[in-house]
Motif scaffolding. Structure first.
Motif, mmCIF file in Angstrom:
data_model
loop_
_atom_site.group_PDB
_atom_site.id
_atom_site.type_symbol
_atom_site.label_atom_id
_atom_site.label_comp_id
_atom_site.label_asym_id
_atom_site.label_seq_id
_atom_site.Cartn_x
_atom_site.Cartn_y
_atom_site.Cartn_z
ATOM 1 N N MET A 1 56.154 34.995 44.816
ATOM 2 C CA MET A 1 54.787 35.215 45.262
ATOM 3 C C MET A 1 53.866 34.318 44.457
ATOM 4 N N GLN A 2 52.867 33.749 45.108
ATOM 5 C CA GLN A 2 51.859 32.960 44.419
ATOM 6 C C GLN A 2 50.481 33.479 44.781
ATOM 7 N N PRO A 3 49.865 34.289 43.912
ATOM 8 C CA PRO A 3 48.523 34.793 44.193
ATOM 9 C C PRO A 3 47.456 33.726 43.963
ATOM 10 N N VAL A 4 46.439 33.732 44.801
ATOM 11 C CA VAL A 4 45.300 32.823 44.648
ATOM 12 C C VAL A 4 44.020 33.633 44.803
ATOM 13 N N GLU A 5 43.194 33.636 43.764
ATOM 14 C CA GLU A 5 41.956 34.416 43.768
ATOM 15 C C GLU A 5 40.786 33.586 44.288
ATOM 16 N N SER A 6 39.796 34.285 44.824
ATOM 17 C CA SER A 6 38.541 33.657 45.240
ATOM 18 C C SER A 6 37.434 34.706 45.184
ATOM 19 N N GLY A 7 36.195 34.225 45.236
ATOM 20 C CA GLY A 7 35.066 35.137 45.322
ATOM 21 C C GLY A 7 34.283 35.327 44.047
ATOM 22 N N GLY A 8 34.706 34.691 42.974
ATOM 23 C CA GLY A 8 33.956 34.815 41.729
ATOM 24 C C GLY A 8 32.629 34.079 41.806
ATOM 25 N N GLY A 9 31.803 34.274 40.779
ATOM 26 C CA GLY A 9 30.515 33.613 40.741
ATOM 27 C C GLY A 9 29.612 34.249 39.703
ATOM 28 N N THR A 10 28.337 33.928 39.801
ATOM 29 C CA THR A 10 27.337 34.458 38.882
ATOM 30 C C THR A 10 26.406 35.399 39.631
ATOM 31 N N PHE B 1 54.831 40.408 49.399
ATOM 32 C CA PHE B 1 53.536 41.036 49.162
ATOM 33 C C PHE B 1 53.576 42.526 49.451
ATOM 34 N N SER B 2 54.071 42.916 50.614
ATOM 35 C CA SER B 2 54.038 44.328 51.002
ATOM 36 C C SER B 2 54.987 45.190 50.159
ATOM 37 N N ASP B 3 55.886 44.553 49.422
ATOM 38 C CA ASP B 3 56.801 45.268 48.533
ATOM 39 C C ASP B 3 56.256 45.386 47.116
ATOM 40 N N SER B 4 55.083 44.814 46.882
ATOM 41 C CA SER B 4 54.579 44.695 45.523
ATOM 42 C C SER B 4 53.378 45.578 45.247
ATOM 43 N N VAL B 5 53.328 46.107 44.052
ATOM 44 C CA VAL B 5 52.103 46.680 43.527
ATOM 45 C C VAL B 5 51.189 45.511 43.173
ATOM 46 N N MET B 6 49.938 45.584 43.602
ATOM 47 C CA MET B 6 48.981 44.523 43.303
ATOM 48 C C MET B 6 47.906 45.061 42.365
ATOM 49 N N ALA B 7 47.463 44.204 41.465
ATOM 50 C CA ALA B 7 46.511 44.666 40.451
ATOM 51 C C ALA B 7 45.530 43.565 40.108
ATOM 52 N N TRP B 8 44.431 43.995 39.545
ATOM 53 C CA TRP B 8 43.454 43.079 38.955
ATOM 54 C C TRP B 8 43.365 43.370 37.457
ATOM 55 N N PHE B 9 43.377 42.291 36.686
ATOM 56 C CA PHE B 9 43.117 42.344 35.259
ATOM 57 C C PHE B 9 41.937 41.418 34.968
ATOM 58 N N ARG B 10 41.380 41.532 33.801
ATOM 59 C CA ARG B 10 40.321 40.609 33.407
ATOM 60 C C ARG B 10 40.461 40.264 31.928
ATOM 61 N N GLN B 11 39.940 39.092 31.591
ATOM 62 C CA GLN B 11 40.026 38.627 30.217
ATOM 63 C C GLN B 11 38.762 37.883 29.849
ATOM 64 N N ASP C 1 45.195 44.560 52.405
ATOM 65 C CA ASP C 1 45.522 44.374 53.826
ATOM 66 C C ASP C 1 46.860 43.659 53.854
ATOM 67 N N ASN C 2 47.924 44.426 54.074
ATOM 68 C CA ASN C 2 49.265 43.823 54.031
ATOM 69 C C ASN C 2 49.482 42.812 55.146
ATOM 70 N N ALA C 3 48.810 42.998 56.277
ATOM 71 C CA ALA C 3 48.953 42.050 57.384
ATOM 72 C C ALA C 3 48.399 40.679 57.004
ATOM 73 N N LYS C 4 47.435 40.665 56.098
ATOM 74 C CA LYS C 4 46.834 39.402 55.653
ATOM 75 C C LYS C 4 47.331 38.992 54.268
ATOM 76 N N SER C 5 48.231 39.774 53.701
ATOM 77 C CA SER C 5 48.744 39.503 52.341
ATOM 78 C C SER C 5 47.601 39.314 51.357
ATOM 79 N N THR C 6 46.615 40.168 51.454
ATOM 80 C CA THR C 6 45.401 40.019 50.652
ATOM 81 C C THR C 6 45.027 41.345 49.993
ATOM 82 N N VAL C 7 44.608 41.249 48.749
ATOM 83 C CA VAL C 7 44.073 42.390 48.020
ATOM 84 C C VAL C 7 42.637 42.061 47.628
ATOM 85 N N TYR C 8 41.787 43.068 47.661
ATOM 86 C CA TYR C 8 40.368 42.882 47.407
ATOM 87 C C TYR C 8 39.919 43.716 46.208
#
Length: 124
Positions: free
Chosen positions: A2-11, A29-39, A73-80
């Motif tokens: 799997m290769q995740p790609v993030e978008s939507g950041g900003g100020t 994707f649909s077999d995976s737990v998805m998470a957000w971390f921050r640093q 949305d597993n159909a779109k392989s996307t997590v928000y």
């Protein structure tokens, strides 16, 4: 794989909102737990939120409970990640991660797949 790609950041100003997206190529994707971390600068990686395979269970870090919402949305392989009532202390690079069986879901070391991150800056 799997290769995740993030978008939507900003100020954004304090009190504002942002919505992050993470699209993960690969067939697991649909077999995976998805998470957000921050640093943040000079800080350790912090758990933000996680969502289980079918989206029927979510977990949040204490500092974001009631303000952030994770969905998938597993159909779109996307997590928000919908982020509301943002604070200056939310400023960080936000990273999307995927893992098959992370337990606990808060442990960054248990996730196998990571995106490059997207910068979120909240001004006061």
């Amino acid at each position: 794989q799997m290769q995740p790609v993030e978008s939507g950041g900003g100020t954004v100003q304090a009190g504002g909102s942002l919505r992050l997206s993470c699209t993960a190529s690969g067939r697991s994707f649909s077999d995976s737990v998805m998470a957000w971390f921050r640093q943040g600068p000079g800080q350790e990686r912090e758990f933000v939120a996680a969502i289980l395979w079918r989206g029927d269970a979510t977990h949040y870090g204490e500092s974001v409970k009631g303000r952030f919402t994770i969905s998938r949305d597993n159909a779109k392989s996307t997590v928000y990640l919908q982020m509301n009532s943002l604070k200056p202390e939310d400023t960080a690079v936000y990273l999307c991660a995927g893992g098959l069986r992370p337990s606990p879901v808060t442990a960054a070391r248990l996730y196998s797949y990571w995106g490059q991150g997207t910068q979120v800056t909240v001004s006061s």
